[in-house]
Design an enzyme around this catalytic site. Sequence first.
Site, mmCIF file in Angstrom:
data_model
loop_
_atom_site.group_PDB
_atom_site.id
_atom_site.type_symbol
_atom_site.label_atom_id
_atom_site.label_comp_id
_atom_site.label_asym_id
_atom_site.label_seq_id
_atom_site.Cartn_x
_atom_site.Cartn_y
_atom_site.Cartn_z
ATOM 1 N N TYR A 253 0.851 -1.201 0.000
ATOM 2 C CA TYR A 253 0.000 0.000 0.000
ATOM 3 C C TYR A 253 0.889 1.254 0.000
ATOM 4 O O TYR A 253 0.738 2.151 -0.837
ATOM 5 C CB TYR A 253 -0.908 -0.004 1.237
ATOM 6 C CG TYR A 253 -1.611 1.311 1.471
ATOM 7 C CD1 TYR A 253 -2.617 1.738 0.617
ATOM 8 C CD2 TYR A 253 -1.253 2.145 2.532
ATOM 9 C CE1 TYR A 253 -3.262 2.952 0.816
ATOM 10 C CE2 TYR A 253 -1.886 3.357 2.741
ATOM 11 C CZ TYR A 253 -2.889 3.754 1.879
ATOM 12 O OH TYR A 253 -3.515 4.956 2.072
HETATM 13 O O1 LIG Z 1 -2.196 6.852 7.677
HETATM 14 C C1 LIG Z 1 -2.376 6.186 6.680
HETATM 15 O O2 LIG Z 1 -1.923 6.492 5.622
HETATM 16 C C2 LIG Z 1 -3.124 4.912 6.777
HETATM 17 O O3 LIG Z 1 -3.977 4.966 7.906
HETATM 18 C C3 LIG Z 1 -4.698 3.799 8.147
HETATM 19 O O4 LIG Z 1 -3.806 2.728 8.406
HETATM 20 P P1 LIG Z 1 -3.454 2.391 9.907
HETATM 21 O O5 LIG Z 1 -2.785 3.538 10.573
HETATM 22 O O6 LIG Z 1 -2.738 1.118 9.886
HETATM 23 O O7 LIG Z 1 -4.919 2.294 10.544
HETATM 24 P P2 LIG Z 1 -5.689 1.049 11.180
HETATM 25 O O8 LIG Z 1 -5.711 -0.086 10.273
HETATM 26 O O9 LIG Z 1 -6.985 1.575 11.648
HETATM 27 O O10 LIG Z 1 -4.784 0.693 12.439
HETATM 28 C C4 LIG Z 1 -4.638 1.631 13.504
HETATM 29 C C5 LIG Z 1 -3.750 1.075 14.567
HETATM 30 O O11 LIG Z 1 -4.380 -0.080 15.142
HETATM 31 C C6 LIG Z 1 -3.464 -1.169 15.147
HETATM 32 N N1 LIG Z 1 -4.261 -2.391 15.009
HETATM 33 C C7 LIG Z 1 -4.905 -2.654 13.868
HETATM 34 C C8 LIG Z 1 -5.671 -3.775 13.724
HETATM 35 C C9 LIG Z 1 -5.761 -4.682 14.803
HETATM 36 O O12 LIG Z 1 -6.442 -5.710 14.751
HETATM 37 N N2 LIG Z 1 -5.092 -4.364 15.949
HETATM 38 C C10 LIG Z 1 -4.347 -3.257 16.097
HETATM 39 O O13 LIG Z 1 -3.759 -3.031 17.145
HETATM 40 C C11 LIG Z 1 -2.511 -0.914 14.025
HETATM 41 O O14 LIG Z 1 -1.274 -1.529 14.281
HETATM 42 C C12 LIG Z 1 -2.413 0.601 14.035
HETATM 43 O O15 LIG Z 1 -1.427 0.995 14.940
HETATM 44 C C13 LIG Z 1 -5.564 3.471 6.953
HETATM 45 O O16 LIG Z 1 -6.244 2.237 7.175
HETATM 46 C C14 LIG Z 1 -4.762 3.381 5.695
HETATM 47 O O17 LIG Z 1 -5.630 3.200 4.599
HETATM 48 C C15 LIG Z 1 -3.912 4.616 5.512
HETATM 49 O O18 LIG Z 1 -4.708 5.688 5.129
#
Ligand SMILES: O=C(O)[C@H]1O[C@H](OP(=O)(O)OP(=O)(O)OC[C@H]2O[C@@H](n3ccc(=O)[nH]c3=O)[C@H](O)[C@@H]2O)[C@H](O)[C@@H](O)[C@H]1O
Length: 455
Positions: A253
Amino acid sequence: MACPPDTSKTSKLERYNSYLRRVNSTKLLAASSKLLFRATLLVALALIFFFTLNYPPISDTSHHTPILHTHQNFLSSAFYGSGAAWEKQVRHSSTPRRQHGFSVLVTGAAGFVGSHCALALKRRGDGVLGLDNFNSYYDPSLKRARQAMLLKHQIFIVEADLNDGSILAKLFDVVPFTHVLHLAAQAGVRYAMKNPQSYVNSNIAGFVNLLEIAKSADPQPAIVWASSSSVYGLNTHNPFSELHRTDQPASLYAATKKAGEEIAHTYNHIYGLSITGLRFFTVYGPWGRPDMAYFFFTKDILQGKPITIYKTQDDKEVARDFTYIDDVVKGCLGALDTAEKSTGSGGKKRGPAQLRIYNLGNTSPVAVGKLVGILENLLNVKAKKNVVKMPRNGDVPYTHANVSLAYRDFGYKPTTDLATGLRKFVRWYVGYYGIQSRVKRESEITGDHSDSDSA
Ligand SMILES: O=C(O)[C@H]1O[C@H](OP(=O)(O)OP(=O)(O)OC[C@H]2O[C@@H](n3ccc(=O)[nH]c3=O)[C@H](O)[C@@H]2O)[C@H](O)[C@@H](O)[C@H]1O
Protein backbone atom coordinates in the site's frame (compact mmCIF):
# COMPACT_ATOMS: atom_id res chain seq x y z
CA MET A 1 -20.40 -19.02 -101.83
CA ALA A 2 -21.48 -17.21 -98.88
CA CYS A 3 -20.46 -18.86 -95.80
CA PRO A 4 -23.22 -19.80 -93.34
CA PRO A 5 -23.05 -17.85 -90.16
CA ASP A 6 -20.91 -19.52 -87.52
CA THR A 7 -23.72 -20.39 -85.08
CA SER A 8 -21.38 -22.28 -82.84
CA LYS A 9 -19.53 -18.95 -82.08
CA THR A 10 -22.84 -17.03 -81.53
CA SER A 11 -24.28 -19.58 -79.19
CA LYS A 12 -20.95 -19.74 -77.30
CA LEU A 13 -21.11 -15.97 -76.93
CA GLU A 14 -24.71 -16.10 -75.77
CA ARG A 15 -23.91 -18.86 -73.31
CA TYR A 16 -20.96 -16.82 -72.03
CA ASN A 17 -23.14 -13.68 -71.71
CA SER A 18 -25.80 -15.55 -69.86
CA TYR A 19 -23.12 -17.03 -67.58
CA LEU A 20 -21.81 -13.52 -66.88
CA ARG A 21 -25.34 -12.28 -66.11
CA ARG A 22 -25.82 -15.16 -63.63
CA VAL A 23 -22.48 -14.48 -61.99
CA ASN A 24 -23.23 -10.74 -61.79
CA SER A 25 -26.66 -11.21 -60.32
CA THR A 26 -25.25 -13.64 -57.70
CA LYS A 27 -22.53 -11.07 -56.90
CA LEU A 28 -25.14 -8.35 -56.65
CA LEU A 29 -27.21 -10.48 -54.31
CA ALA A 30 -24.17 -11.26 -52.18
CA ALA A 31 -23.16 -7.60 -52.12
CA SER A 32 -26.61 -6.41 -51.15
CA SER A 33 -26.86 -9.08 -48.41
CA LYS A 34 -23.48 -7.91 -47.07
CA LEU A 35 -24.68 -4.32 -47.10
CA LEU A 36 -27.87 -5.29 -45.31
CA PHE A 37 -25.90 -7.27 -42.71
CA ARG A 38 -23.54 -4.36 -42.07
CA ALA A 39 -26.38 -1.89 -41.77
CA THR A 40 -28.17 -4.17 -39.30
CA LEU A 41 -24.97 -4.58 -37.30
CA LEU A 42 -24.47 -0.82 -37.21
CA VAL A 43 -28.03 -0.20 -36.01
CA ALA A 44 -27.66 -2.95 -33.37
CA LEU A 45 -24.38 -1.44 -32.10
CA ALA A 46 -25.90 2.02 -32.00
CA LEU A 47 -28.83 0.67 -30.00
CA ILE A 48 -26.56 -1.20 -27.55
CA PHE A 49 -24.49 1.96 -27.06
CA PHE A 50 -27.60 4.05 -26.53
CA PHE A 51 -29.14 1.67 -23.99
CA THR A 52 -25.86 1.16 -22.11
CA LEU A 53 -25.54 4.88 -21.68
CA ASN A 54 -29.09 5.52 -20.64
CA TYR A 55 -30.41 2.42 -18.89
CA PRO A 56 -27.77 1.30 -16.40
CA PRO A 57 -28.70 -1.72 -14.27
CA ILE A 58 -29.31 -0.53 -10.70
CA SER A 59 -27.81 -3.56 -9.04
CA ASP A 60 -24.55 -3.65 -10.95
CA THR A 61 -21.80 -2.56 -8.59
CA SER A 62 -18.91 -4.29 -10.32
CA HIS A 63 -15.98 -1.92 -10.45
CA HIS A 64 -14.86 -3.39 -13.72
CA THR A 65 -18.08 -2.56 -15.53
CA PRO A 66 -17.79 0.65 -17.50
CA ILE A 67 -21.36 1.66 -16.85
CA LEU A 68 -22.57 5.05 -15.79
CA HIS A 69 -24.71 4.68 -12.78
CA THR A 70 -26.66 6.85 -10.47
CA HIS A 71 -28.71 6.65 -7.32
CA GLN A 72 -32.16 5.13 -7.58
CA ASN A 73 -33.82 8.47 -6.84
CA PHE A 74 -32.22 9.85 -9.95
CA LEU A 75 -33.71 7.15 -12.13
CA SER A 76 -36.60 9.45 -12.73
CA SER A 77 -38.18 10.12 -16.08
CA ALA A 78 -35.65 12.89 -16.67
CA PHE A 79 -32.73 10.50 -16.30
CA TYR A 80 -34.30 7.76 -18.36
CA GLY A 81 -35.05 10.22 -21.13
CA SER A 82 -31.74 10.42 -22.96
CA GLY A 83 -27.98 10.98 -22.75
CA ALA A 84 -28.83 14.66 -22.66
CA ALA A 85 -30.58 14.17 -19.30
CA TRP A 86 -27.49 12.48 -17.88
CA GLU A 87 -25.30 15.32 -19.14
CA LYS A 88 -27.67 17.78 -17.53
CA GLN A 89 -27.24 16.04 -14.16
CA VAL A 90 -23.48 16.06 -14.55
CA ARG A 91 -23.48 19.77 -15.42
CA HIS A 92 -25.94 20.69 -12.69
CA SER A 93 -23.92 18.91 -10.02
CA SER A 94 -20.60 20.42 -11.07
CA THR A 95 -21.74 24.00 -11.58
CA PRO A 96 -20.55 26.36 -8.81
CA ARG A 97 -23.16 28.48 -7.03
CA ARG A 98 -20.77 31.14 -5.75
CA GLN A 99 -18.78 33.73 -7.63
CA HIS A 100 -15.43 32.34 -8.79
CA GLY A 101 -16.43 28.99 -7.32
CA PHE A 102 -14.62 25.81 -8.30
CA SER A 103 -15.90 22.99 -10.38
CA VAL A 104 -14.43 19.92 -8.69
CA LEU A 105 -14.37 16.29 -9.73
CA VAL A 106 -14.15 14.31 -6.49
CA THR A 107 -13.00 10.75 -7.09
CA GLY A 108 -13.90 8.28 -4.34
CA ALA A 109 -16.88 10.50 -3.50
CA ALA A 110 -18.80 7.63 -1.89
CA GLY A 111 -15.79 6.94 0.34
CA PHE A 112 -15.10 8.27 3.82
CA VAL A 113 -12.93 11.33 3.14
CA GLY A 114 -14.45 11.83 -0.32
CA SER A 115 -18.03 12.16 0.93
CA HIS A 116 -17.03 14.62 3.69
CA CYS A 117 -15.02 16.78 1.27
CA ALA A 118 -17.72 16.71 -1.41
CA LEU A 119 -20.26 17.98 1.08
CA ALA A 120 -17.96 20.68 2.46
CA LEU A 121 -17.24 21.96 -1.05
CA LYS A 122 -20.91 21.96 -2.01
CA ARG A 123 -21.88 23.74 1.18
CA ARG A 124 -19.59 26.66 0.42
CA GLY A 125 -20.93 26.96 -3.13
CA ASP A 126 -18.53 24.97 -5.27
CA GLY A 127 -19.76 22.63 -7.97
CA VAL A 128 -19.04 18.99 -7.18
CA LEU A 129 -19.30 15.91 -9.34
CA GLY A 130 -18.51 12.57 -7.70
CA LEU A 131 -16.96 9.48 -9.22
CA ASP A 132 -16.88 6.12 -7.46
CA ASN A 133 -16.78 2.45 -8.45
CA PHE A 134 -18.67 1.30 -5.32
CA ASN A 135 -16.42 -1.73 -4.98
CA SER A 136 -16.98 -4.22 -2.18
CA TYR A 137 -13.66 -3.86 -0.30
CA TYR A 138 -15.94 -2.96 2.62
CA ASP A 139 -19.70 -2.96 2.99
CA PRO A 140 -21.00 -1.17 -0.13
CA SER A 141 -24.25 -0.33 1.65
CA LEU A 142 -22.33 2.26 3.68
CA LYS A 143 -21.12 3.77 0.40
CA ARG A 144 -24.70 3.81 -0.88
CA ALA A 145 -25.81 5.55 2.31
CA ARG A 146 -23.14 8.21 1.82
CA GLN A 147 -24.26 8.55 -1.80
CA ALA A 148 -27.85 9.07 -0.66
CA MET A 149 -26.69 11.73 1.78
CA LEU A 150 -24.77 13.56 -0.95
CA LEU A 151 -27.74 13.33 -3.23
CA LYS A 152 -29.82 15.23 -0.68
CA HIS A 153 -27.32 18.02 -1.24
CA GLN A 154 -27.58 17.78 -5.05
CA ILE A 155 -24.26 15.99 -5.45
CA PHE A 156 -24.37 13.45 -8.22
CA ILE A 157 -21.99 10.47 -8.29
CA VAL A 158 -21.11 8.81 -11.57
CA GLU A 159 -20.48 5.13 -11.02
CA ALA A 160 -17.33 4.23 -12.89
CA ASP A 161 -13.82 2.99 -12.36
CA LEU A 162 -10.76 5.22 -12.61
CA ASN A 163 -9.41 2.87 -15.26
CA ASP A 164 -12.33 3.58 -17.55
CA GLY A 165 -10.75 6.18 -19.80
CA SER A 166 -13.75 6.68 -22.04
CA ILE A 167 -16.02 7.72 -19.17
CA LEU A 168 -13.40 10.00 -17.67
CA ALA A 169 -12.82 11.60 -21.06
CA LYS A 170 -16.56 12.06 -21.49
CA LEU A 171 -16.81 13.82 -18.11
CA PHE A 172 -14.04 16.22 -19.07
CA ASP A 173 -15.80 16.81 -22.41
CA VAL A 174 -18.96 17.81 -20.60
CA VAL A 175 -17.43 19.82 -17.73
CA PRO A 176 -14.42 22.20 -17.70
CA PHE A 177 -13.31 21.06 -14.21
CA THR A 178 -11.10 23.59 -12.44
CA HIS A 179 -9.92 20.99 -9.88
CA VAL A 180 -9.77 17.27 -9.28
CA LEU A 181 -9.80 16.07 -5.68
CA HIS A 182 -8.54 12.56 -6.20
CA LEU A 183 -9.38 10.40 -3.19
CA ALA A 184 -10.36 7.13 -4.88
CA ALA A 185 -7.85 4.45 -3.92
CA GLN A 186 -7.40 0.96 -2.63
CA ALA A 187 -6.90 1.72 1.06
CA GLY A 188 -5.79 -0.45 3.97
CA VAL A 189 -2.26 -1.38 4.93
CA ARG A 190 -2.64 -5.07 5.81
CA TYR A 191 -5.09 -6.03 3.03
CA ALA A 192 -2.26 -5.44 0.53
CA MET A 193 -0.90 -8.89 1.39
CA LYS A 194 -4.24 -10.47 0.49
CA ASN A 195 -4.97 -8.61 -2.71
CA PRO A 196 -1.84 -6.90 -4.02
CA GLN A 197 -3.19 -6.46 -7.54
CA SER A 198 -6.06 -4.24 -6.39
CA TYR A 199 -3.47 -1.71 -5.11
CA VAL A 200 -1.69 -1.65 -8.45
CA ASN A 201 -5.01 -1.33 -10.32
CA SER A 202 -6.35 1.59 -8.32
CA ASN A 203 -3.38 3.42 -6.87
CA ILE A 204 -1.06 3.18 -9.86
CA ALA A 205 -2.93 2.28 -13.07
CA GLY A 206 -6.05 4.25 -12.07
CA PHE A 207 -4.02 7.28 -11.03
CA VAL A 208 -2.07 7.27 -14.30
CA ASN A 209 -5.32 6.98 -16.25
CA LEU A 210 -6.74 9.98 -14.44
CA LEU A 211 -3.57 12.02 -15.04
CA GLU A 212 -3.60 11.06 -18.73
CA ILE A 213 -7.11 12.46 -19.09
CA ALA A 214 -6.33 15.53 -16.97
CA LYS A 215 -3.19 16.41 -18.94
CA SER A 216 -5.13 16.28 -22.22
CA ALA A 217 -8.04 18.31 -20.89
CA ASP A 218 -8.46 21.91 -21.91
CA PRO A 219 -8.40 23.58 -19.43
CA GLN A 220 -6.17 21.27 -17.43
CA PRO A 221 -7.48 21.04 -13.86
CA ALA A 222 -5.31 21.47 -10.75
CA ILE A 223 -5.05 18.16 -8.91
CA VAL A 224 -5.09 17.52 -5.17
CA TRP A 225 -4.78 13.86 -4.20
CA ALA A 226 -4.46 11.55 -1.22
CA SER A 227 -1.05 10.13 -0.48
CA SER A 228 -0.43 8.55 2.92
CA SER A 229 1.56 8.72 6.14
CA SER A 230 2.56 5.16 5.34
CA VAL A 231 5.15 6.46 2.82
CA TYR A 232 7.40 7.19 5.83
CA GLY A 233 7.62 3.43 6.31
CA LEU A 234 10.66 2.52 8.34
CA ASN A 235 11.68 6.16 8.86
CA THR A 236 12.88 6.58 12.46
CA HIS A 237 13.02 10.39 12.68
CA ASN A 238 10.16 11.96 14.61
CA PRO A 239 7.93 13.81 14.00
CA PHE A 240 7.72 12.89 10.31
CA SER A 241 8.60 15.80 8.07
CA GLU A 242 8.14 16.10 4.32
CA LEU A 243 11.92 16.43 4.13
CA HIS A 244 12.50 12.95 5.57
CA ARG A 245 13.30 9.98 3.39
CA THR A 246 10.36 7.98 2.05
CA ASP A 247 12.13 5.25 0.16
CA GLN A 248 11.59 2.44 2.68
CA PRO A 249 7.89 1.57 2.46
CA ALA A 250 6.80 -1.26 4.79
CA SER A 251 3.75 -2.35 2.78
CA LEU A 252 2.69 -2.57 -0.83
CA TYR A 253 0.00 0.00 0.00
CA ALA A 254 2.75 2.43 1.06
CA ALA A 255 4.80 1.55 -2.02
CA THR A 256 1.89 2.35 -4.36
CA LYS A 257 1.31 5.69 -2.62
CA LYS A 258 4.99 6.51 -2.89
CA ALA A 259 4.87 5.51 -6.56
CA GLY A 260 1.94 7.92 -6.91
CA GLU A 261 4.11 10.75 -5.60
CA GLU A 262 6.78 9.98 -8.20
CA ILE A 263 4.20 9.68 -10.97
CA ALA A 264 2.81 13.07 -9.91
CA HIS A 265 6.30 14.52 -10.35
CA THR A 266 6.47 13.16 -13.90
CA TYR A 267 3.11 14.57 -15.00
CA ASN A 268 3.95 17.90 -13.44
CA HIS A 269 7.32 17.97 -15.17
CA ILE A 270 6.20 16.90 -18.65
CA TYR A 271 2.70 18.32 -18.94
CA GLY A 272 2.55 21.25 -16.52
CA LEU A 273 -0.14 19.75 -14.30
CA SER A 274 -0.43 21.49 -10.94
CA ILE A 275 -0.38 18.65 -8.40
CA THR A 276 -0.61 18.58 -4.60
CA GLY A 277 -0.22 15.34 -2.63
CA LEU A 278 -1.60 15.12 0.92
CA ARG A 279 -0.19 12.54 3.31
CA PHE A 280 -3.14 11.60 5.51
CA PHE A 281 -2.44 10.22 9.00
CA THR A 282 -4.97 7.52 10.08
CA VAL A 283 -8.11 9.58 9.47
CA TYR A 284 -11.15 8.65 11.59
CA GLY A 285 -14.64 9.93 12.39
CA PRO A 286 -18.36 9.66 11.56
CA TRP A 287 -19.12 7.81 8.32
CA GLY A 288 -15.68 6.20 8.62
CA ARG A 289 -14.22 3.04 7.09
CA PRO A 290 -15.28 -0.27 8.68
CA ASP A 291 -11.90 -1.83 7.86
CA MET A 292 -10.09 0.54 10.24
CA ALA A 293 -9.22 -0.52 13.79
CA TYR A 294 -11.22 2.15 15.70
CA PHE A 295 -14.31 1.18 13.67
CA PHE A 296 -14.16 -2.62 14.03
CA PHE A 297 -12.98 -2.34 17.65
CA THR A 298 -16.24 -0.45 18.35
CA LYS A 299 -18.29 -3.13 16.62
CA ASP A 300 -16.49 -6.02 18.36
CA ILE A 301 -16.54 -4.41 21.79
CA LEU A 302 -20.30 -3.86 21.50
CA GLN A 303 -20.80 -7.45 20.40
CA GLY A 304 -18.67 -8.79 23.27
CA LYS A 305 -16.09 -10.18 20.87
CA PRO A 306 -12.36 -10.12 21.68
CA ILE A 307 -10.13 -7.55 19.97
CA THR A 308 -6.46 -7.91 19.08
CA ILE A 309 -4.14 -5.08 20.07
CA TYR A 310 -0.69 -5.04 18.53
CA LYS A 311 2.50 -4.24 20.38
CA THR A 312 5.97 -3.88 18.88
CA GLN A 313 8.55 -6.68 18.74
CA ASP A 314 10.27 -5.12 21.77
CA ASP A 315 6.99 -4.98 23.75
CA LYS A 316 6.30 -1.29 23.22
CA GLU A 317 2.87 0.15 22.52
CA VAL A 318 1.92 0.81 18.91
CA ALA A 319 0.78 4.41 18.34
CA ARG A 320 -0.86 6.47 15.63
CA ASP A 321 -1.29 10.15 14.93
CA PHE A 322 -5.09 9.67 14.62
CA THR A 323 -6.52 12.63 12.70
CA TYR A 324 -10.14 13.71 12.88
CA ILE A 325 -12.05 13.95 9.62
CA ASP A 326 -13.12 17.61 9.99
CA ASP A 327 -9.48 18.64 10.35
CA VAL A 328 -8.54 16.66 7.25
CA VAL A 329 -11.42 18.22 5.29
CA LYS A 330 -10.13 21.69 6.22
CA GLY A 331 -6.70 20.61 5.00
CA CYS A 332 -8.09 19.36 1.69
CA LEU A 333 -10.01 22.59 1.10
CA GLY A 334 -6.96 24.63 2.06
CA ALA A 335 -4.88 22.70 -0.47
CA LEU A 336 -7.52 23.24 -3.17
CA ASP A 337 -7.77 26.96 -2.38
CA THR A 338 -4.03 27.48 -2.69
CA ALA A 339 -3.52 25.23 -5.70
CA GLU A 340 -2.24 27.23 -8.65
CA LYS A 341 -3.56 26.65 -12.13
CA SER A 342 -1.98 23.99 -14.31
CA THR A 343 0.13 25.59 -17.00
CA GLY A 344 -0.44 23.25 -19.92
CA SER A 345 -3.35 22.63 -22.21
CA GLY A 346 -4.32 19.86 -24.56
CA GLY A 347 -1.32 17.77 -23.46
CA LYS A 348 1.30 20.53 -23.95
CA LYS A 349 3.22 22.21 -21.14
CA ARG A 350 3.43 26.01 -21.33
CA GLY A 351 5.56 26.65 -18.26
CA PRO A 352 6.60 25.33 -14.85
CA ALA A 353 3.68 24.28 -12.63
CA GLN A 354 3.16 23.88 -8.90
CA LEU A 355 4.13 20.56 -7.31
CA ARG A 356 3.53 20.16 -3.56
CA ILE A 357 3.39 17.54 -0.83
CA TYR A 358 2.03 18.02 2.72
CA ASN A 359 1.48 16.05 5.89
CA LEU A 360 -2.08 16.25 7.21
CA GLY A 361 -1.84 14.73 10.68
CA ASN A 362 -2.85 15.60 14.23
CA THR A 363 0.68 16.14 15.66
CA SER A 364 -0.22 14.09 18.73
CA PRO A 365 0.23 10.30 18.56
CA VAL A 366 -1.91 8.10 20.81
CA ALA A 367 -1.21 4.48 21.76
CA VAL A 368 -3.74 1.97 20.42
CA GLY A 369 -4.32 0.75 24.01
CA LYS A 370 -5.39 4.26 24.96
CA LEU A 371 -7.76 4.45 21.99
CA VAL A 372 -9.38 1.24 23.27
CA GLY A 373 -9.69 2.76 26.75
CA ILE A 374 -11.53 5.80 25.31
CA LEU A 375 -13.89 3.51 23.39
CA GLU A 376 -14.58 1.40 26.50
CA ASN A 377 -15.55 4.53 28.34
CA LEU A 378 -17.79 5.86 25.57
CA LEU A 379 -19.45 2.50 24.92
CA ASN A 380 -19.73 1.64 28.59
CA VAL A 381 -18.43 -1.85 27.83
CA LYS A 382 -15.16 -3.50 28.89
CA ALA A 383 -13.21 -4.80 25.90
CA LYS A 384 -11.90 -8.37 25.79
CA LYS A 385 -8.30 -7.56 24.90
CA ASN A 386 -5.85 -9.85 23.30
CA VAL A 387 -2.41 -8.19 23.13
CA VAL A 388 -0.05 -9.78 20.59
CA LYS A 389 3.21 -8.90 18.88
CA MET A 390 2.55 -7.08 15.63
CA PRO A 391 2.68 -9.61 12.80
CA ARG A 392 4.86 -8.81 9.78
CA ASN A 393 1.96 -7.49 7.78
CA GLY A 394 3.13 -4.10 6.56
CA ASP A 395 2.24 -2.26 9.74
CA VAL A 396 4.55 0.37 11.22
CA PRO A 397 4.91 0.89 14.98
CA TYR A 398 4.47 4.65 15.13
CA THR A 399 3.34 7.69 13.17
CA HIS A 400 3.65 11.36 14.12
CA ALA A 401 3.16 14.28 11.74
CA ASN A 402 4.97 17.55 11.58
CA VAL A 403 2.42 19.81 9.85
CA SER A 404 4.32 23.09 9.82
CA LEU A 405 4.43 23.17 6.02
CA ALA A 406 0.64 22.84 5.68
CA TYR A 407 0.21 25.45 8.42
CA ARG A 408 2.55 27.86 6.65
CA ASP A 409 0.93 27.46 3.23
CA PHE A 410 -2.78 27.19 4.04
CA GLY A 411 -3.19 27.58 7.79
CA TYR A 412 -3.75 23.89 8.52
CA LYS A 413 -4.18 23.48 12.27
CA PRO A 414 -5.82 20.32 13.64
CA THR A 415 -8.08 21.07 16.60
CA THR A 416 -9.73 17.77 17.53
CA ASP A 417 -8.19 15.45 20.11
CA LEU A 418 -8.85 11.72 19.94
CA ALA A 419 -11.35 11.64 22.82
CA THR A 420 -13.47 14.39 21.25
CA GLY A 421 -13.30 12.85 17.79
CA LEU A 422 -14.17 9.36 19.00
CA ARG A 423 -17.11 10.77 20.96
CA LYS A 424 -18.47 12.15 17.69
CA PHE A 425 -17.74 8.88 15.93
CA VAL A 426 -19.55 6.79 18.57
CA ARG A 427 -22.50 9.12 18.46
CA TRP A 428 -22.73 8.63 14.69
CA TYR A 429 -22.13 4.86 14.98
CA VAL A 430 -24.92 4.18 17.45
CA GLY A 431 -27.29 6.35 15.43
CA TYR A 432 -26.40 4.82 12.09
CA TYR A 433 -26.58 1.21 13.24
CA GLY A 434 -29.51 1.86 15.63
CA ILE A 435 -27.68 0.63 18.74
CA GLN A 436 -29.15 1.42 22.17
CA SER A 437 -28.31 -1.08 24.93
CA ARG A 438 -25.34 -0.29 27.13
CA VAL A 439 -23.96 2.62 25.17
CA LYS A 440 -24.05 5.80 27.21
CA ARG A 441 -27.06 7.95 26.54
CA GLU A 442 -26.58 10.25 23.58
CA SER A 443 -26.54 13.34 25.76
CA GLU A 444 -23.71 11.81 27.80
CA ILE A 445 -21.75 11.05 24.65
CA THR A 446 -22.32 14.22 22.72
CA GLY A 447 -23.81 17.02 24.69
CA ASP A 448 -25.23 18.48 21.49
CA HIS A 449 -27.15 17.59 18.34
CA SER A 450 -25.74 20.00 15.85
CA ASP A 451 -23.80 17.88 13.36
CA SER A 452 -25.84 14.76 12.75
CA ASP A 453 -25.10 14.58 9.04
CA SER A 454 -21.80 16.43 9.09
CA ALA A 455 -20.06 14.24 6.60
O1 LIG B 1 -2.20 6.85 7.68
C1 LIG B 1 -2.38 6.19 6.68
O2 LIG B 1 -1.92 6.49 5.62
C2 LIG B 1 -3.12 4.91 6.78
O3 LIG B 1 -3.98 4.97 7.91
C3 LIG B 1 -4.70 3.80 8.15
O4 LIG B 1 -3.81 2.73 8.41
P1 LIG B 1 -3.45 2.39 9.91
O5 LIG B 1 -2.78 3.54 10.57
O6 LIG B 1 -2.74 1.12 9.89
O7 LIG B 1 -4.92 2.29 10.54
P2 LIG B 1 -5.69 1.05 11.18
O8 LIG B 1 -5.71 -0.09 10.27
O9 LIG B 1 -6.98 1.57 11.65
O10 LIG B 1 -4.78 0.69 12.44
C4 LIG B 1 -4.64 1.63 13.50
C5 LIG B 1 -3.75 1.07 14.57
O11 LIG B 1 -4.38 -0.08 15.14
C6 LIG B 1 -3.46 -1.17 15.15
N1 LIG B 1 -4.26 -2.39 15.01
C7 LIG B 1 -4.91 -2.65 13.87
C8 LIG B 1 -5.67 -3.78 13.72
C9 LIG B 1 -5.76 -4.68 14.80
O12 LIG B 1 -6.44 -5.71 14.75
N2 LIG B 1 -5.09 -4.36 15.95
C10 LIG B 1 -4.35 -3.26 16.10
O13 LIG B 1 -3.76 -3.03 17.14
C11 LIG B 1 -2.51 -0.91 14.03
O14 LIG B 1 -1.27 -1.53 14.28
C12 LIG B 1 -2.41 0.60 14.03
O15 LIG B 1 -1.43 0.99 14.94
C13 LIG B 1 -5.56 3.47 6.95
O16 LIG B 1 -6.24 2.24 7.18
C14 LIG B 1 -4.76 3.38 5.70
O17 LIG B 1 -5.63 3.20 4.60
C15 LIG B 1 -3.91 4.62 5.51
O18 LIG B 1 -4.71 5.69 5.13
